[in-house]
Structure formats: structure tokens, C-alpha cells
Design an enzyme around this catalytic site. Sequence first.
Site, PDB file in Angstrom:
ATOM      1  N   ARG A   1     -21.785 -40.413  10.772  1.00  0.00           N
ATOM      2  CA  ARG A   1     -22.636 -39.513   9.976  1.00  0.00           C
ATOM      3  C   ARG A   1     -23.952 -39.288  10.710  1.00  0.00           C
ATOM      4  NH1 ARG A   1     -25.623 -41.620   6.254  1.00  0.00           N
ATOM      5  NH2 ARG A   1     -24.011 -42.907   5.316  1.00  0.00           N
TER       6      ARG A   1
ATOM      7  N   TYR B   1     -27.592 -12.302   3.860  1.00  0.00           N
ATOM      8  CA  TYR B   1     -26.293 -12.796   3.394  1.00  0.00           C
ATOM      9  C   TYR B   1     -26.421 -13.186   1.914  1.00  0.00           C
ATOM     10  CZ  TYR B   1     -22.504 -16.027   2.535  1.00  0.00           C
ATOM     11  OH  TYR B   1     -21.436 -16.666   1.962  1.00  0.00           O
TER      12      TYR B   1
ATOM     13  N   ASP C   1     -32.566 -16.791  10.685  1.00  0.00           N
ATOM     14  CA  ASP C   1     -31.104 -16.822  10.709  1.00  0.00           C
ATOM     15  C   ASP C   1     -30.655 -15.889  11.831  1.00  0.00           C
ATOM     16  OD1 ASP C   1     -28.387 -16.379  10.327  1.00  0.00           O
ATOM     17  OD2 ASP C   1     -28.510 -16.652   8.157  1.00  0.00           O
TER      18      ASP C   1
ATOM     19  N   LYS D   1     -19.299 -17.982  12.745  1.00  0.00           N
ATOM     20  CA  LYS D   1     -19.200 -16.582  13.176  1.00  0.00           C
ATOM     21  C   LYS D   1     -19.045 -16.503  14.704  1.00  0.00           C
ATOM     22  CE  LYS D   1     -20.340 -16.110   8.801  1.00  0.00           C
ATOM     23  NZ  LYS D   1     -19.359 -16.286   7.765  1.00  0.00           N
TER      24      LYS D   1
HETATM   25  N1  PLP Z   1     -26.019 -16.553   7.442  1.00  0.00           N
HETATM   26  C1  PLP Z   1     -25.370 -15.386   7.570  1.00  0.00           C
HETATM   27  C2  PLP Z   1     -26.082 -14.215   8.182  1.00  0.00           C
HETATM   28  C3  PLP Z   1     -24.049 -15.275   7.127  1.00  0.00           C
HETATM   29  O1  PLP Z   1     -23.423 -14.094   7.257  1.00  0.00           O
HETATM   30  C4  PLP Z   1     -23.416 -16.402   6.541  1.00  0.00           C
HETATM   31  C5  PLP Z   1     -22.037 -16.322   6.052  1.00  0.00           C
HETATM   32  O2  PLP Z   1     -21.446 -15.267   6.002  1.00  0.00           O
HETATM   33  C6  PLP Z   1     -24.141 -17.591   6.415  1.00  0.00           C
HETATM   34  C7  PLP Z   1     -25.436 -17.649   6.894  1.00  0.00           C
HETATM   35  C8  PLP Z   1     -23.532 -18.806   5.787  1.00  0.00           C
HETATM   36  O3  PLP Z   1     -22.692 -19.419   6.698  1.00  0.00           O
HETATM   37  P1  PLP Z   1     -21.403 -20.312   6.307  1.00  0.00           P
HETATM   38  O4  PLP Z   1     -20.414 -19.382   5.678  1.00  0.00           O
HETATM   39  O5  PLP Z   1     -20.980 -20.890   7.612  1.00  0.00           O
HETATM   40  O6  PLP Z   1     -21.876 -21.322   5.334  1.00  0.00           O
END
Ligand code: PLP
Length: 377
Positions: free
Chosen positions: A46, A102, A172, A197
Site C-alpha cells: 500500500r 468531466y 487536470d 485515458k
Molecule cells: N478527468 C477527466 C478529464 C476525465 O475525463 C475523467 C474520466 O472520464 C476523469 C478525470 C476521471 O478519471 P477515472 O475515470 O480514471 O476515475
Amino acid sequence: MRFETDAIHAGQEPEPTTGSVIVPIYATSTYAQPAPGKYDLYDYSRTENPTRTAFEAAMAALEGVEEGGGGALSTASGMAATALIAYLLKPGDHVVLPNDAYGGTFRFWAQVVGEQGIEWTVVDQTDPSNVADAIRPSTKVVWVETPTNPLLRIVDIAEVVEASGDALVVVDNTFATTYLQRPLDLGADVVLHSSTKYIGGHSDLIGGVLVSDDQELHERLAFLRNAAGPIPGPFDTFLALRGLKTLGVRMDRHCSNAAAVAEFLDQDDRVARVFYPGLGDHQNHDVAARQMSRFGGMVSFLPAGGTEAAHRVSVDTRLFILAESLGGVESLIEVPAAMTHMSVEGTALEVPPELVRLSVGIEHIDDLLADLDQALG
Ligand code: PLP
């Protein structure tokens, strides 16, 4: 070293016992200790695991972090990385959020953290003066996503950093990736990725990463990750590291294909509007050209025929698969209002119901254009 070289070599020395060129999947929860409480590098998975160490060293190198001056932490998902940032806050603290992001990110801040006494304000960050106006003495985090999901808005990172005072600026970087944009170089404090992604790149894992160039902040986040436990398993980390090796070549193809798709849609009268930062008439094209090396693999559009046409085109494509997520080698299509962004309905982040989002893959561009052409009817 340059990006493509670090992606393949940083943190990825051949394994010393066997000479394995590829970092193994260290499927172990614990490590033998020579004496009680005495160990060299690892005591419990962990806290740390060698597969994770390699992936994190590569991510830190690619985001430009020097050894000892911060680092990268991988997490169980992009949302788990977001949650670690929230653990830095306490009731009464305030967060500035973007008006396009998101859907799950907004849901987390508004419906989870917001319920625990953390305050938030949504602003249009494409005008950084809105960020400056929203800052309060209690503002601890300014949350930036650029390009945004799903409207592909572009936020000027350096100007938002300037407008944010002492608040932590978290960017992000999922849509751009480290290959196209390096927010730490522009003054951001933390970079977040959903490695689900483009970093993984093959739609076969869920993961997240936080990268910071502040050692104290990095250590605090590492403490929080160990304390709360949202770590990725070694197999998912192995896949993320394998994906990372080809990020540059994949992104180049994603970008070329997406630019061609955006131009095709832009010239088609079955399409009312195209959102792509590479188009000259995009609202913040100049900012994108300055802070990104290319414009990314995501394209959104409004079909001229409205919501019915959006739903029709999303089921009529044959190569573009109707599915959530993005950033894999295969092209995907989705209708955010009915899929990834349902949770923002009725909020300042609501997206048009007829918006279609494409994650343009790395297939042959002629096949992709032919598929969209037939699906638009
Ligand atoms: N940030 C963005 C821009 C996203 O498109 C996503 C998910 O689609 C996330 C964060 C969240 O990521 P996760 O699905 O890996 O938790």
C-alpha cells in the site's frame, strides 16, 4: 533526455536479479525484513511497490520534476487522485471550479466534498479575471481542466496561476497529456491525469496520477495515499507503464486524425458547430497554440439535426464505438448529456443535449472520415 526517450527509459532500468528488460509485475503485498522495522526500500505494497515506483519515476520525469523536488503518485483511478487533493482540505475551505469539466469531477466536489462543509464556486476560467474575482481568503484550491471535457475550452494556465494567489492550482491534464502540455512549467502546483485515458492508451485499465514539483506537498500527498489507500494494483500499473512508452507516437497520430476530423466536420452542413482547439476560429485557439504543442485527439460537435440526429449518429457509426471514456487507440463516440455528464444536468456545467463527443483513435484517417460521413446520413 527527450520525451520519447524518458517515456521508455526513465525509472525503467533492467531488473537486477534476472536482467528482465521490462519492469516486472511485482504481485506481492509484503516484503521480507532482515530485522523488525528494518527494510531497505519496501515494506508493504500500500505504501510502495516496485512496479509503481517505475511508473511514477517515468511520470515525474515526463512532467519535468527533478529528483527530490517532488514526484508522481499513481492512484486507483483518476477520481481517486482527485479525492487525494480533497483530503488536503478541511470544512470552511473554498475551491474554485471550472464551468466545463468531466461530470464526475463536478459530482465529487459538489455532491461528496461539498456535503462535508467545503465550499465551492463555479466560474468560466477562459477569462482568468473571473478566477481572481472568485478568490477568497479561504480559497485553497483552484481546479483547472484544459482542454475541458466535453466542450474543449482552453484555459490559460499561466494566467490562472497568476490570478489564484496562494491557492493550489491543480490542472487536470488528462486530455492534453504530458506530451502536449506541461502545466508545472506554467506555474501549476499539481498535475492530475486519469491514466485510464491516453497514458494507458488501450482502454484496458483504470488509473490516476498526481504529479507535483513541491517536495513537501508530494510527501503530504504520499502520506494521504498511504493513509487512505487508493492505490492501483501492480497489473494495472504495468499496463499504464507499457502504455506510457508509446504515448508520443500515439498522440501524434491522435492529433493528426482529430485535426482532419475537425476540418471535415467544420466544412459539412450536416454539422452546426465544431469544438476543437486547433480550429482557427476556436475561442481560445491562440492560448492553445501557446501552451500546447499540438491540439489533442478530442473533437466535439453539434449536429444540425439536433438531439435526435446526435443520438442517431452515435449509433450509426461502425468504427467509432458508442462508449464512455476516451484516449484509447480505437475511436469512440458518445453523447455527454446522456452518458458521461448526466450528473451536471441543471447545473452551471450543463452541456447541450445534442452535443456529440469523439475520441479520435489512431485508425486510418480515410476509414474514420468515411465512417462519419455515412453515419451523418
Ligand atoms: N478527468 C477527466 C478529464 C476525465 O475525463 C475523467 C474520466 O472520464 C476523469 C478525470 C476521471 O478519471 P477515472 O475515470 O480514471 O476515475
